[in-house]
Write an enzyme that holds these catalytic residues in place. Structure first.
Site, short mmCIF file in Angstrom:
data_model
loop_
_atom_site.label_atom_id
_atom_site.label_comp_id
_atom_site.label_asym_id
_atom_site.label_seq_id
_atom_site.Cartn_x
_atom_site.Cartn_y
_atom_site.Cartn_z
N SER A 15 -22.54 -24.98 -25.88
CA SER A 15 -21.51 -24.24 -24.69
C SER A 15 -20.45 -23.50 -25.51
CB SER A 15 -20.70 -25.53 -24.03
OG SER A 15 -21.49 -26.13 -23.60
N GLU A 35 -28.62 -23.44 -35.24
CA GLU A 35 -29.05 -24.25 -34.34
C GLU A 35 -29.94 -25.29 -34.64
OE1 GLU A 35 -27.28 -26.23 -31.52
OE2 GLU A 35 -29.09 -27.22 -31.92
N CYS A 43 -24.77 -29.63 -23.25
CA CYS A 43 -24.57 -29.60 -21.82
C CYS A 43 -26.03 -29.14 -21.03
CB CYS A 43 -23.54 -28.46 -21.36
SG CYS A 43 -23.43 -28.02 -19.85
N CYS A 48 -24.68 -31.96 -18.80
CA CYS A 48 -24.11 -31.66 -17.46
C CYS A 48 -25.35 -31.27 -16.75
CB CYS A 48 -23.25 -30.46 -17.52
SG CYS A 48 -22.51 -30.12 -19.07
N LYS A 51 -28.30 -34.24 -16.20
CA LYS A 51 -27.53 -35.32 -15.38
C LYS A 51 -27.17 -34.82 -14.00
CE LYS A 51 -23.34 -34.86 -14.87
NZ LYS A 51 -22.13 -35.17 -15.75
N GLY A 175 -17.08 -47.55 -18.97
CA GLY A 175 -16.29 -47.42 -17.86
C GLY A 175 -15.98 -45.97 -17.64
N TYR A 177 -16.97 -41.54 -17.52
CA TYR A 177 -17.73 -40.89 -16.34
C TYR A 177 -19.13 -40.85 -16.65
CZ TYR A 177 -18.33 -36.55 -19.18
OH TYR A 177 -18.77 -35.63 -19.84
N GLU A 181 -21.78 -42.31 -13.70
CA GLU A 181 -22.71 -41.37 -13.51
C GLU A 181 -24.11 -41.90 -13.55
OE1 GLU A 181 -20.47 -37.19 -14.29
OE2 GLU A 181 -21.71 -37.84 -15.60
N ARG A 198 -15.87 -53.45 -20.51
CA ARG A 198 -14.63 -54.35 -21.03
C ARG A 198 -13.42 -54.20 -20.42
NH1 ARG A 198 -13.55 -51.92 -26.92
NH2 ARG A 198 -12.82 -49.96 -26.10
N HIS A 435 -11.96 -27.36 10.03
CA HIS A 435 -12.28 -28.58 10.88
C HIS A 435 -13.50 -28.30 11.32
CE1 HIS A 435 -11.32 -31.75 13.24
NE2 HIS A 435 -11.86 -31.31 14.36
N GLU A 440 -9.84 -31.02 4.79
CA GLU A 440 -8.79 -30.68 5.61
C GLU A 440 -7.57 -31.59 5.30
OE1 GLU A 440 -9.07 -30.26 9.83
OE2 GLU A 440 -10.82 -31.52 9.75
C1 LIG Z 1 -24.55 -36.98 -20.54
C2 LIG Z 1 -23.33 -35.98 -20.54
C3 LIG Z 1 -22.94 -35.56 -19.32
C4 LIG Z 1 -21.99 -34.55 -19.20
N1 LIG Z 1 -21.58 -34.01 -18.27
C5 LIG Z 1 -20.81 -32.97 -18.14
C6 LIG Z 1 -20.27 -32.37 -17.04
O1 LIG Z 1 -20.68 -32.71 -15.79
N2 LIG Z 1 -19.47 -31.28 -17.00
C7 LIG Z 1 -19.04 -30.92 -18.34
O2 LIG Z 1 -18.13 -29.89 -18.17
N3 LIG Z 1 -19.12 -31.55 -19.32
C8 LIG Z 1 -20.22 -32.45 -19.41
N4 LIG Z 1 -20.54 -33.14 -20.55
C9 LIG Z 1 -19.97 -32.61 -21.76
C10 LIG Z 1 -20.54 -31.38 -22.31
O3 LIG Z 1 -21.71 -31.33 -22.46
C11 LIG Z 1 -19.78 -30.86 -23.72
O4 LIG Z 1 -18.18 -31.05 -23.63
C12 LIG Z 1 -20.29 -29.71 -24.15
O5 LIG Z 1 -21.64 -29.48 -24.47
C13 LIG Z 1 -19.41 -29.54 -25.53
O6 LIG Z 1 -19.73 -28.23 -25.93
P1 LIG Z 1 -19.89 -27.97 -27.55
O7 LIG Z 1 -19.85 -26.51 -27.93
O8 LIG Z 1 -18.50 -28.55 -28.10
O9 LIG Z 1 -21.02 -28.84 -28.35
P2 LIG Z 1 -22.23 -28.88 -27.82
O10 LIG Z 1 -22.62 -28.50 -26.57
O11 LIG Z 1 -22.70 -30.47 -28.12
O12 LIG Z 1 -23.34 -28.19 -29.17
C14 LIG Z 1 -23.41 -28.30 -30.24
C15 LIG Z 1 -24.76 -28.15 -30.93
O13 LIG Z 1 -24.36 -27.87 -32.32
C16 LIG Z 1 -25.64 -28.34 -32.81
N5 LIG Z 1 -25.48 -28.80 -34.12
C17 LIG Z 1 -24.88 -29.83 -34.52
N6 LIG Z 1 -24.58 -29.78 -35.93
C18 LIG Z 1 -25.29 -28.99 -36.49
C19 LIG Z 1 -25.67 -28.41 -37.76
N7 LIG Z 1 -25.18 -29.05 -38.94
N8 LIG Z 1 -26.47 -27.27 -37.88
C20 LIG Z 1 -26.75 -26.48 -36.97
N9 LIG Z 1 -26.51 -27.00 -35.74
C21 LIG Z 1 -25.74 -28.22 -35.34
C22 LIG Z 1 -26.22 -29.45 -31.86
O14 LIG Z 1 -27.67 -29.71 -32.05
C23 LIG Z 1 -25.79 -28.84 -30.65
O15 LIG Z 1 -26.82 -27.96 -29.93
C24 LIG Z 1 -21.40 -33.90 -20.77
C25 LIG Z 1 -21.93 -34.65 -21.84
C26 LIG Z 1 -22.77 -35.77 -21.52
C27 LIG Z 1 -23.18 -36.22 -22.93
#
Ligand SMILES: Cc1cc2nc3c(=O)[nH]c(=O)nc-3n(C[C@H](O)[C@H](O)[C@H](O)COP(=O)(O)OP(=O)(O)OC[C@H]3O[C@@H](n4cnc5c(N)ncnc54)[C@H](O)[C@@H]3O)c2cc1C
Length: 451
Positions: A15, A35, A43, A48, A51, A175, A177, A181, A198, A435, A440
């Site tokens: 993201s 990547e 995500c 996200c 899920k 415990g 989110y 979920e 826990r 309503h 509301e």
């Molecule tokens: C089950 C679950 C449900 C979630 N639901 C929600 C939700 O409903 N709403 C919400 O807002 N957030 C949700 N999140 C959280 C959200 O996914 C994260 O906050 C978000 O993806 C963080 O983005 P980021 O860019 O920090 O990292 P990420 O999206 O984790 O991206 C990191 C990327 O870096 C890559 N990477 C890592 N190390 C290396 C390397 N050395 N070289 C090359 N690539 C590398 C990984 O492969 C990955 O693709 C959820 C997370 C999970 C696990």
């Protein structure tokens, strides 16, 4: 002047990394992103999006039951796990392509490989050394399972999205989110589900009423919620997993899912050697501009472990791009980050919990209501909705808006705007409601239940 291969090299196309890279390229920077696993990061691939798709699947069970009270009679539909997984995978593949095209369209070079930092201006990708004026760490987080005997038998949310077969019985541990979920999802699609936590209140980072209310509502739907519960060991017994609880109980299930937190993903990245400092929890330490202890290295998103949500990672990515290549005017305000939990029922929350407000303000008023939604008068479902407002008595400002109930996530987004604008309780009261809706109620609560 030193010349570099790129102005910005981003590690991680999740993201935050994708957003920062696109923005920087749009501002004229020469950008590359590495990547190692999947385009779009957690995500899109194991967070996200899948899920929420699974959460929709879980909700249908309620919808089929509820429809009977409205005159619909059909044979009870059956559920097919492989269909859900395959359709989810198809949608994710589409989104992977969207991300790839967005980066290519912005002129960002995409390297499909793992990257490692060699020094403050050099990364290594596939044995190639690449130099960059700035390096952005956007490597996200990775699920963490506590060290207990048999931990290798447990799965995390990563694997839950690709289970070859739907378990008949599952224990979800945690415990937070993600735990509530997944417990709701499994329960909704017909899996006998035990949620083991826990602590003594679910969703402990939010207002305490939310976790307490949610536990009751989830239990009504069939999830066995066990608080102050701890698994000491997991052992394989034939095709089952035997979980030994600290109270002596042994429960046999087909799968144990640990949703006990996510650790910053920094192992083997070469950051320490480059001089980047970490916090005790493994997060990259950054200042308000997301700059690490090494001036040419910035970090954003889950790897800095502030607020682990996609929109926050996006906002942080935009701040970095703007600071390095734009006008440097952007910032991130973490005060009113709204959060939705796609449990069944949903939770939506923004602003301060009652406990936080009482710590920060001398006098706080609490408005709270719980009721049976109109729909369930006919469906006959025993489900209640909770709504709560936290108000600073001195200024009349609404400090927190909290809800458990259908579409809470959708409802709370608008209230996040109101709180960001500094809305007062008087302005809530002056707003004419829609309503008949549940929402509301947020503008018709007149008497505080606690002063
Ligand atoms: C089950 C679950 C449900 C979630 N639901 C929600 C939700 O409903 N709403 C919400 O807002 N957030 C949700 N999140 C959280 C959200 O996914 C994260 O906050 C978000 O993806 C963080 O983005 P980021 O860019 O920090 O990292 P990420 O999206 O984790 O991206 C990191 C990327 O870096 C890559 N990477 C890592 N190390 C290396 C390397 N050395 N070289 C090359 N690539 C590398 C990984 O492969 C990955 O693709 C959820 C997370 C999970 C696990």
């Amino acid at each position: 002047m030193t010349s570099y291969d790129y102005d910005l090299f981003t590690i991680g196309a999740g993201s935050g990394g994708v957003r920062a890279s696109r923005m920087a390229a749009a501002m004229g920077a020469r950008v590359a992103v590495a990547e190692e696993r999947y385009m779009g990061g957690t995500c899109v691939n194991v967070g996200c999006i899948p899920k929420k798709l699974f959460a929709y699947a879980g909700h249908y069970a309620d919808d089929f039951d509820d429809a009977v009270g409205f005159g619909w009679h059909r044979p009870v539909p059956s559920f097919d796990w492989p269909t859900l997984v395959a359709n989810k995978d198809k949608e994710i593949l589409r989104l992977n392509g969207v991300y790839e095209r967005l980066l290519a369209g912005a002129g960002v070079t995409v390297l499909r490989a793992r990257a490692r930092v060699l020094d403050p201006h050099t990364v290594e990708v596939d044995g190639r050394r690449i130099s960059a004026r700035h390096i952005l760490i956007a490597t996200g987080g990775w699920p963490f399972i506590p060290d207990i005997p048999g931990k290798e038998l447990a799965i995390t949310s990563n694997e839950a999205f690709h289970l070859p077969e739907l378990p008949k019985r599952v224990i979800v541990v945690g415990g937070g989110y993600i735990a509530v979920e997944f417990a709701s999802i499994f329960n909704g699609i017909g899996v006998d589900t035990l949620l083991s936590y826990r602590g003594d209140c679910l969703l402990k980072v939010f207002d305490a009423d939310l976790g307490t209310f949610l536990a009751t509502e989830m239990a009504k739907k069939g999830v066995r919620v066990e608080l102050r519960s701890h698994i000491d060991a997991i052992e394989r017994r034939g095709d089952k997993l035997a979980c030994q609880f600290s109270d002596g109980n042994i429960v046999e299930v087909d799968a144990v899912l640990y949703a006990t937190g996510r650790a910053p993903h920094t192992a083997g990245l070469g950051l320490e050697e480059a001089g980047v400092k970490f916090a005790g929890n493994g997060a990259v330490i950054v200042d308000e501009h997301f700059q690490s202890s090494v001036p040419s290295i910035h970090a954003i998103g889950d790897v800095i472990h502030r607020v682990q949500l996609t929109p926050v990672a996006l906002a942080e990515g935009m701040v970095v791009a703007d600071r390095l290549f734009g006008e440097g005017q952007r910032g991130v305000d973490y005060r009113y980050v709204a959060t939705a939990v796609f449990s069944n029922p949903n939770v939506g929350t923004v602003g301060l919990s009652e406990a936080q407000a009482r710590r920060e303000y001398p006098q706080v008023e609490i408005y709270r209501t719980s009721f049976t939604p109109l729909k369930h008068r006919l469906s006959g479902r025993d489900e209640s909705t909770l709504m709560k407002l936290v108000v600073d008595k001195a200024t009349d400002r609404v400090l927190g808006v909290h809800m458990v109930g259908a579409e809470a996530g959708e409802i709370i987004q608008g209230f996040a705007v109101a709180l960001t604008c500094g809305a007062t309780k008087r302005q809530f009261d002056a707003t004419i409601g829609i309503h008949p809706t549940a929402a509301e109620e947020f503008v018709t609560m007149r008497e505080p239940v606690k002063g």
